[in-house]
Scaffold this active site. Structure first.
Site, PDB file in Angstrom:
ATOM      1  CE1 TYR A 158     -35.635  -0.260  19.696  1.00 26.27           C
ATOM      2  CE2 TYR A 158     -37.490   0.784  18.454  1.00 26.27           C
ATOM      3  CZ  TYR A 158     -37.122   0.131  19.363  1.00 26.27           C
ATOM      4  OH  TYR A 158     -37.877  -0.289  20.556  1.00 26.27           O
ATOM      5  CE  LYS A 162     -37.319  -3.532  19.505  1.00 23.42           C
ATOM      6  NZ  LYS A 162     -37.453  -4.441  20.582  1.00 23.42           N
TER       7      LYS A 162
END
Length: 235
Positions: A158, A162
């Protein structure tokens, strides 16, 4: 002709709220969702148009771009909001690589594919906006600060996805620097959504605020930046 906005993952959470607020601005909203039943229901509630769009399915991306071109001729706003987390995600020392791949497939490769497909339509707009919904967890500066409030959250998939999204923002903004297209990324903040089992302290209205602002910025606004409501986020 009113402006047209495509929002991925618009059937719930921050994407839904961004869509709702843009509709109130008189913008024609195309609510992208991979599940037709949920997407149609959301679009109906929003007074928006449903577009079937699974960011991991190239056929739906191509079809969505063709539909937008046929019906509207251009695209003025693209909000890359769709994203996932994975229960098997974790620190790099022991995370399952398959979990990292699953997250990257949606959170980065899906965004890249959708943006590339929609770029010809965005180029037809007199003043287009591309908004990437990132996260503070994608900030290298914050991740390396042991005193940051979320420093203990180390999810290779994750956080890494990003960070990649932020790099894409910088590079795409540079590529498009001589056009009227603005490319910026936003940190919604820790918002109560399905992604975190509604544990975030912020409302979706708060989480959507900066994404909406970036959709509506003027032609004199900066491009290639990382923003949250009221502030600039460090890379």
């Amino acid at each position: 002709m009113s402006r047209t906005a495509l929002i991925t993952g618009a059937n719930k959470g921050i994407g839904y709220e961004v869509a709702r607020q843009l509709v109130t601005q008189g913008i024609t909203v195309l609510a992208g969702a991979r599940n037709p039943e949920l997407g149609k229901a959301a679009a109906s509630a929003l007074n928006a148009q449903f577009v079937e769009l699974d960011v991991t399915n190239p056929a739906t991306i191509t079809a969505a771009a063709a539909t937008i071109e046929e019906q509207y001729g251009r695209l003025d706003i693209l909000v890359n909001n769709a994203g996932i987390s994975d229960k098997a995600d974790g620190p790099p020392s022991h995370v399952d690589p398959a979990a990292v791949r699953r997250v990257l497939e949606v959170n980065f490769f899906g965004v890249l594919a959708v943006t590339q497909a929609m770029l010809p339509l965005l180029r037809k707009s007199p003043s287009a906006r591309i908004v990437m919904v990132s996260s503070g967890l994608g900030s290298l500066t914050w991740n390396s600060d042991g005193h940051w409030q979320h420093a203990a959250i180390k999810r290779m998939g994750y956080n890494g996805s990003k960070a990649l999204l932020n790099m894409m923002t910088v590079q795409l903004a540079w590529e498009l620097r001589d056009t009227a297209i603005k490319v910026n990324t936003v940190n919604p903040g820790y918002t109560a959504t399905d992604l975190n089992n509604h544990t975030g302290p912020q409302t979706v209205e708060q989480g959507a605020a900066e994404a909406v602002r970036q959709c509506l910025v003027g032609d004199d606004a900066p491009t290639g930046g990382f923003f949250e409501t009221g502030a600039v986020v460090p890379w």
